[in-house]
Write a protein that holds these residues in place. Structure first.
Motif: not given
Length: 164
Positions: A82-85, A116-120, A155-157
Motif C-alpha cells: 500500500v505504501l508503494d502504491l 498483486s492488487f496494488c500492482d494492477v 479484467e475490470v482494471s
C-alpha cells in the motif's frame, strides 16, 4: 534560538501524541493484543523511517486495514504494498489503504492479495488516462457486481483503463 528549540520540542511532542493516538485507534478497531500492537507500532515506525510517509501516516493506513478486518499479521504484510502504491500514485497513504481494503473486500479477495492488487492498480493508472484515486472510485461502483459475476481485478482494471 530558545524560541526555535521550544517550537521544535512542541512539534515533536505533538507528533508523538498524534502517533500514539493513531495506534490507540488501531488497537481499538483491531482488537490487537499488546504484543501485536507492539509489532504494529514497530512496523509503522519502520515505515515512517524508511519511506516518504510518517509513522503517523503508516498508523492511519493500519487503521483502515483494521477497519477492513485485517489482523495484525495481514496488516504488517500488506502495508509495504500500500505504501508503494501511494508513492507511485502520489496520493495520501490512508486513502490508498482505504481503496485497497475496500476493493479487495468487494472482489472477495484477501489481504494476501494486496501486493498483486496494488500492482494492477499502479499499472492501470500508468497505462491509461486515470489515477489510482479515480480507479478506487470506479471500483466502489463496479467491484461488488463484477466480483459476484466472476470477473477478476485485472479484467475490470483493463475495462476501466480503456474507458478512461
Amino acid at each position: 534560538l530558545s524560541l526555535a528549540l521550544t517550537g521544535f520540542g512542541t512539534y515533536a511532542v505533538k507528533a508523538a501524541m498524534d502517533f500514539d493516538q493513531s495506534m490507540k485507534n488501531v488497537q481499538a478497531v483491531s482488537g490487537a493484543t499488546s504484543d501485536e500492537l507492539e509489532a504494529l507500532t514497530e512496523k509503522a515506525r519502520e515505515m515512517g523511517a524508511t519511506t516518504e510517509f510518517t509513522a503517523k501516516e503508516a498508523a492511519d493506513a493500519l487503521y483502515y486495514m483494521s477497519l477492513a478486518g485485517w489482523d495484525a499479521n495481514q496488516s504488517m504484510t500488506g502495508l509495504p504494498a500500500v505504501l508503494d502504491l501511494a508513492t507511485a500514485a502520489g496520493m495520501e497513504l490512508s486513502l490508498a489503504s482505504d481503496i485497497v481494503t475496500d476493493s479487495l473486500t468487494a472482489f472477495g479477495l484477501k489481504a494476501e492479495d494486496a501486493s498483486s492488487f496494488c500492482d494492477v492498480l499502479a499499472k492501470t493508472s500508468a497505462s491509461s488516462n486515470t489515477t489510482v484515486e479515480m480507479l478506487g472510485e470506479a471500483f466502489k461502483n463496479v467491484a461488488p457486481l463484477a466480483g459476484a459475476m466472476g470477473y477478476n481485478v485485472s479484467e475490470v482494471s483493463l475495462a476501466l483503463g480503456l474507458m478512461a
